[in-house]
Design an enzyme around this catalytic site. Structure first.
Site, PDB file in Angstrom:
ATOM      1  CG  HIS A 116      11.608   8.813  -4.274  1.00  0.00           C
ATOM      2  ND1 HIS A 116      11.863   9.050  -3.443  1.00  0.00           N
ATOM      3  CD2 HIS A 116      11.476   7.296  -4.669  1.00  0.00           C
ATOM      4  CE1 HIS A 116      11.317   8.376  -2.660  1.00  0.00           C
ATOM      5  NE2 HIS A 116      10.958   6.927  -3.325  1.00  0.00           N
ATOM      6  CB  SER A 140      10.184   2.253  -6.044  1.00  0.00           C
ATOM      7  OG  SER A 140      10.311   1.038  -5.391  1.00  0.00           O
ATOM      8  CG  ASP A 174       2.674   4.985   2.703  1.00  0.00           C
ATOM      9  OD1 ASP A 174       2.872   4.381   1.876  1.00  0.00           O
ATOM     10  OD2 ASP A 174       3.035   5.694   3.764  1.00  0.00           O
ATOM     11  CG  MET A 175       2.020  -2.018   2.910  1.00  0.00           C
ATOM     12  SD  MET A 175       2.079  -3.213   2.746  1.00  0.00           S
ATOM     13  CE  MET A 175       1.417  -4.212   1.555  1.00  0.00           C
ATOM     14  CB  ALA A 176       8.166  -0.774   0.984  1.00  0.00           C
ATOM     15  CE  LYS A 224      -0.827 -15.528   1.169  1.00  0.00           C
ATOM     16  NZ  LYS A 224      -1.440 -16.626   2.122  1.00  0.00           N
ATOM     17  N   GLY A 306      -2.163   3.190  11.345  1.00  0.00           N
ATOM     18  CA  GLY A 306      -1.985   5.117  11.429  1.00  0.00           C
ATOM     19  C   GLY A 306      -1.844   5.752  11.965  1.00  0.00           C
ATOM     20  CD  GLN A 307      -4.947   4.052  17.452  1.00  0.00           C
ATOM     21  OE1 GLN A 307      -5.208   2.880  17.275  1.00  0.00           O
ATOM     22  NE2 GLN A 307      -5.278   4.292  18.994  1.00  0.00           N
TER      23      GLN A 307
END
Ligand code: NAI
Length: 349
Positions: A116, A140, A174-176, A224, A306-307
């Site tokens: 991981h 994952s 950045d996302m799952a 989606k 990201g902010q």
């Protein structure tokens, strides 16, 4: 409990080193975990230390890996991770991709057979720090029901992207590909808090708010999100000749076994397109445009991706990072692990 970034890094490094990794690799793990906690992504921070420590101690992560970077073309390569901690292998693979993209405009680098690797924002930000666009995806373990399915097939297969703006500021997404990452369920468990009913299903496929009853996660936006997780599995698994779909090993099945996971970095050099200076100028402008959008009722402002994490990082730098008390107690203790993860998951086969 609040701790400084340096304290947290030191605590994580020490524990991971005691579990069996070299100091250098333990420090590499700490870099990525502290990055996650500092950005408020606690699901992928210190909370994971005990799991890694148990896996290292039980031999399911290679503590003496032999890394090899195989250049397969002018813009392509495979970084053989030898089942080391993914954090260290993915970082070194990104270093190779950065060199390649600086020279040739683009790089596609697979990271093959790793454990991981944590929060992918860390790796895409390496690219953005080098004035490049970074994309990273990884496999994952299968814990998500495909659209219309009643049993898990894909993982939470995350997608990360970062592009450099001006003054060291990046857009970082950045996302799952699930409504929530599995780590968010673990975080809810660690705090004994209920989860929203849209996140996950129980063993009957029914929506549940009890984090301890979760048996599978739901993809974002139905078919989606399901399509996106398929794409990630093809790029980071099938493309590298690795196990795919529900053949990907479970995080909690057998902590003595290597996981053989895959990750893929894509790095693009703006110099080879419209040019770096106008690119950074336009990214900075788009960040500003987004901030200037009139907020909808109930929202104070529109943030660029990201902010909020970047702002949290600044606040944590000033005030220390918030760590759950139990996790802090574990980190400062002499205990390596409590045998808490091996074969303990509801997903273990
Ligand atoms: P999240 O839901 O916390 O955030 C997703 C994205 O939305 C982020 O880029 C964030 O900046 C953005 N965002 C959130 N709120 C926003 C707002 N109000 N305005 C603008 N943008 C906003 O992320 P998620 O899906 O929970 O993933 C957490 C971490 O888990 C990631 O770092 C991911 O890489 C990691 N992960 C790692 C896995 C692995 O196997 N290595 C598997 C799954 C996830």
């Amino acid at each position: 409990m609040r701790v400084s970034k340096e304290q947290l890094h030191n605590l994580i490094k020490t524990k991971i080193h005691k579990a069996g990794l070299t100091e250098e690799h333990a420090s590499g793990v700490a870099d990525v975990l502290v990055h996650a906690d500092a950005r408020g992504v606690h699901s992928h921070g210190a909370m994971r230390v005990e799991y890694y420590a148990e896996r290292i101690a039980k031999g399911g992560l290679n503590s003496k890996p032999e890394f090899k970077f195989e250049k397969t073309g002018p813009c392509t390569g495979i970084f053989h991770g030898d089942n080391a901690v993914g954090h260290v292998a993915a970082k070194l693979a990104m270093d190779e991709a950065i060199k390649m993209a600086k020279e040739n405009g683009i790089a596609v680098v697979g990271v093959s057979r790793i454990g991981h690797s944590g929060a992918l924002s860390y790796f895409v930000q390496q690219a953005a720090d080098a004035d490049l666009v970074g994309i990273s995806v990884c496999q994952s373990d299968p814990m998500v029901v495909p659209f219309g399915g009643a049993e898990p097939y894909y993982g939470t297969n995350p997608i990360a992207f970062a592009a450099p703006g001006k003054d060291g500021k990046h857009i970082t997404f950045d996302m799952a590909t699930t409504v929530q990452a599995w780590g968010k369920i673990l975080h809810a468990r660690s705090k004994n808090e209920p989860i929203p009913e849209t996140w996950a299903v129980d063993s009957n496929g029914e929506s549940t708010t009890d984090p301890f009853k979760v048996n599978a996660l739901l993809p974002i936006s139905g078919p989606k999100g399901y399509g996106l997780m398929m794409m990630v599995d093809v790029l980071s698994g099938i493309l590298l000749g690795l196990p795919f779909g529900n053949k990907v090993s479970s995080m909690y099945h057998d902590l003595t076994e290597y996981r053989n996971l895959g990750q893929l970095h894509i790095v693009i050099n703006p110099e080879f397109f419209a040019g770096l200076a106008p690119f950074k100028e336009a990214i900075a402008e788009t960040m500003q445009d987004l901030n200037n959008i009139k907020p909808a009722s109930g929202y104070s402002q529109v943030y660029y991706p990201g902010q909020r994490s970047a702002e949290r990082e600044e606040a944590y730098e000033r005030d220390g990072i918030e760590i759950v008390d139990d996790i802090y107690e574990y980190l400062i203790s002499d205990v390596i692990h409590n045998n808490a993860y091996d074969h303990k998951s509801p997903f273990a086969k």
